[in-house]
Design a protein around this motif. Structure first.
Motif, PDB file in Angstrom:
ATOM      1  N   PHE A 170       0.806  -1.220   0.000  1.00 32.27           N
ATOM      2  CA  PHE A 170       0.000   0.000   0.000  1.00 32.27           C
ATOM      3  C   PHE A 170       0.845   1.280   0.000  1.00 32.27           C
ATOM      4  O   PHE A 170       0.294   2.368   0.148  1.00 32.27           O
ATOM      5  N   HIS A 171       2.144   1.178  -0.168  1.00 36.61           N
ATOM      6  CA  HIS A 171       2.953   2.399  -0.274  1.00 36.61           C
ATOM      7  C   HIS A 171       2.509   3.186  -1.514  1.00 36.61           C
ATOM      8  O   HIS A 171       2.557   2.672  -2.628  1.00 36.61           O
ATOM      9  N   GLY A 172       2.061   4.412  -1.295  1.00 33.09           N
ATOM     10  CA  GLY A 172       1.564   5.230  -2.399  1.00 33.09           C
ATOM     11  C   GLY A 172       0.057   5.343  -2.427  1.00 33.09           C
ATOM     12  O   GLY A 172      -0.495   6.160  -3.164  1.00 33.09           O
ATOM     13  N   ALA A 173      -0.633   4.537  -1.619  1.00 37.56           N
ATOM     14  CA  ALA A 173      -2.095   4.596  -1.575  1.00 37.56           C
ATOM     15  C   ALA A 173      -2.556   5.809  -0.772  1.00 37.56           C
ATOM     16  O   ALA A 173      -1.888   6.240   0.158  1.00 37.56           O
ATOM     17  N   VAL A 174      -3.701   6.351  -1.147  1.00 32.73           N
ATOM     18  CA  VAL A 174      -4.324   7.417  -0.360  1.00 32.73           C
ATOM     19  C   VAL A 174      -5.248   6.750   0.655  1.00 32.73           C
ATOM     20  O   VAL A 174      -6.239   6.113   0.281  1.00 32.73           O
ATOM     21  N   LEU A 175      -4.915   6.884   1.922  1.00 34.28           N
ATOM     22  CA  LEU A 175      -5.686   6.261   2.998  1.00 34.28           C
ATOM     23  C   LEU A 175      -6.450   7.328   3.767  1.00 34.28           C
ATOM     24  O   LEU A 175      -5.934   8.422   4.004  1.00 34.28           O
ATOM     25  N   THR A 176      -7.672   6.962   4.171  1.00 29.94           N
ATOM     26  CA  THR A 176      -8.481   7.836   5.022  1.00 29.94           C
ATOM     27  C   THR A 176      -8.928   7.035   6.233  1.00 29.94           C
ATOM     28  O   THR A 176      -9.452   5.926   6.088  1.00 29.94           O
ATOM     29  N   VAL A 177      -8.724   7.582   7.408  1.00 25.72           N
ATOM     30  CA  VAL A 177      -9.147   6.901   8.635  1.00 25.72           C
ATOM     31  C   VAL A 177     -10.652   7.112   8.799  1.00 25.72           C
ATOM     32  O   VAL A 177     -11.118   8.242   8.943  1.00 25.72           O
ATOM     33  N   VAL A 178     -11.417   6.026   8.740  1.00 26.89           N
ATOM     34  CA  VAL A 178     -12.875   6.132   8.864  1.00 26.89           C
ATOM     35  C   VAL A 178     -13.370   5.718  10.244  1.00 26.89           C
ATOM     36  O   VAL A 178     -14.431   6.177  10.692  1.00 26.89           O
ATOM     37  N   ARG A 179     -12.597   4.862  10.924  1.00 24.38           N
ATOM     38  CA  ARG A 179     -12.962   4.485  12.288  1.00 24.38           C
ATOM     39  C   ARG A 179     -11.681   4.274  13.091  1.00 24.38           C
ATOM     40  O   ARG A 179     -10.695   3.761  12.587  1.00 24.38           O
ATOM     41  N   SER A 180     -11.725   4.659  14.345  1.00 25.48           N
ATOM     42  CA  SER A 180     -10.574   4.479  15.221  1.00 25.48           C
ATOM     43  C   SER A 180     -11.013   4.630  16.666  1.00 25.48           C
ATOM     44  O   SER A 180     -11.962   5.363  16.966  1.00 25.48           O
ATOM     45  N   LYS A 181     -10.339   3.921  17.549  1.00 20.12           N
ATOM     46  CA  LYS A 181     -10.627   4.073  18.974  1.00 20.12           C
ATOM     47  C   LYS A 181     -10.223   5.459  19.474  1.00 20.12           C
ATOM     48  O   LYS A 181     -10.702   5.912  20.499  1.00 20.12           O
ATOM     49  N   CYS A 182      -9.320   6.083  18.724  1.00 18.14           N
ATOM     50  CA  CYS A 182      -8.919   7.447  19.060  1.00 18.14           C
ATOM     51  C   CYS A 182      -9.609   8.398  18.075  1.00 18.14           C
ATOM     52  O   CYS A 182      -9.232   8.458  16.898  1.00 18.14           O
ATOM     53  N   PRO A 183     -10.630   9.132  18.508  1.00 17.32           N
ATOM     54  CA  PRO A 183     -11.419   9.981  17.592  1.00 17.32           C
ATOM     55  C   PRO A 183     -10.590  11.014  16.829  1.00 17.32           C
ATOM     56  O   PRO A 183     -10.971  11.427  15.732  1.00 17.32           O
ATOM     57  N   SER A 184      -9.451  11.427  17.380  1.00 18.05           N
ATOM     58  CA  SER A 184      -8.661  12.461  16.714  1.00 18.05           C
ATOM     59  C   SER A 184      -8.055  11.991  15.390  1.00 18.05           C
ATOM     60  O   SER A 184      -7.678  12.815  14.548  1.00 18.05           O
ATOM     61  N   TYR A 185      -7.983  10.676  15.192  1.00 18.35           N
ATOM     62  CA  TYR A 185      -7.451  10.148  13.933  1.00 18.35           C
ATOM     63  C   TYR A 185      -8.497  10.131  12.830  1.00 18.35           C
ATOM     64  O   TYR A 185      -8.157  10.142  11.644  1.00 18.35           O
ATOM     65  N   VAL A 186      -9.764  10.053  13.191  1.00 23.53           N
ATOM     66  CA  VAL A 186     -10.843   9.903  12.203  1.00 23.53           C
ATOM     67  C   VAL A 186     -10.870  11.122  11.280  1.00 23.53           C
ATOM     68  O   VAL A 186     -10.850  12.270  11.729  1.00 23.53           O
TER      69      VAL A 186
END
Length: 204
Positions: free
Chosen positions: A119-135
Motif C-alpha cells: 500500500f505504499h503510495g495509496a491514499v488512505l483515510t481513517v474512517v474508524r478508530s478508537k482514538c477519535p482524533s485520527y478519524v
C-alpha cells in the motif's frame, strides 16, 4: 641456498645418501632406500585451510537503526506533492493486480488481493478508530512499520497512525474498500502467504 654445488653421477648419489642419513639419523640405510623407492618425499609443507562457517556481515540492529534515524523522514521530504508520482504508480499496480478493476469484478476476490498488496503510495483515510482524533485524516502512505502507518497529508504534515483499532478507506477509481489495520501488522512476505477471513465489503 644450502651452499651445495651441483653434482652428477656417483657423486650426486653419494651426496643424496649422505644428506638423507644426516636428516634421518634414526633410520637405517635400507629403510631410507625403501622409503625413496615406494614413498613420495614432501619438499614443501602447505598448511591446510581450516574448514568453518564463513562469517556473514551483520546488518544494523533495531537500536542502531533508531540511533541513525534511518526511518525518519526529514521535513523537506514530507511534502504531499513529492509522493503524487508514487500514488500514480500504485494505482496502476493495483489495477494490474486486480485484473482491471472492472464493474463486474468480484468484490470478495478484490479484497483478498488487497489484503496481500503493498500500500505504499495509496491514499488512505481513517474512517474508524478508537482514538477519535485520527478519524478523517487523509494522506498518501509513505512508510509503514509493524504497528503504524505513516501518511503525508495535503498540508505536508506527517501523521503516524496506529494500525490496530483503526479502519481505513481506500479509493480505487469507482471502487471504495475498507481495510482493517490489524490485518497489516505482518511483513509483506507473511501477508502474501497468509489466508485471511474476509471482513467488510467493497462498495461500488
Amino acid at each position: 641456498m644450502l651452499g651445495a654445488e651441483s653434482q652428477q653421477g656417483a657423486a650426486a648419489d653419494a651426496f643424496t645418501k649422505a644428506f638423507l642419513r644426516n636428516c634421518l639419523p634414526q633410520m637405517k640405510d635400507e629403510d631410507i632406500e625403501e622409503m625413496m623407492v615406494h614413498k613420495a618425499v614432501v619438499l614443501e609443507y602447505k598448511r591446510p585451510k581450516k574448514k568453518g562457517k564463513t562469517r556473514k556481515a551483520k546488518g544494523l540492529n533495531a537500536k542502531e537503526r533508531r540511533q541513525l534515524k534511518i526511518f525518519q523522514l526529514k521535513p523537506a521530504h514530507q511534502k504531499y506533492v513529492l509522493f503524487l508520482p508514487l500514488h500514480e504508480l500504485w494505482k496502476q499496480y493495483i489495477v494490474d493486480l486486480c485484473n482491471g478493476l472492472k464493474p463486474g469484478s468480484n468484490p470478495q476476490m478484490i479484497q483478498q488481493k488487497l489484503l496481500k498488496a503493498d500500500f505504499h503510495g495509496a491514499v488512505l483515510t481513517v474512517v474508524r478508530s478508537k482514538c477519535p482524533s485520527y478519524v478523517g485524516l487523509t494522506g498518501i502512505l509513505v512508510q509503514q512499520l509493524k504497528h503504524v502507518f505513516k501518511i503525508t497529508t495535503k498540508e505536508d504534515k506527517l501523521k503516524v497512525i496506529p494500525k490496530r483499532n483503526s479502519v481505513f478507506s481506500v479509493e480505487l477509481g469507482d471502487f471504495v474498500t475498507h481495510i482493517y489495520g490489524s490485518k497489516f501488522e505482518l511483513r509483506s512476505s507473511e501477508r502474501s502467504a497468509k489466508k485471511f477471513k474476509v471482513k467488510g465489503t467493497i462498495d461500488l
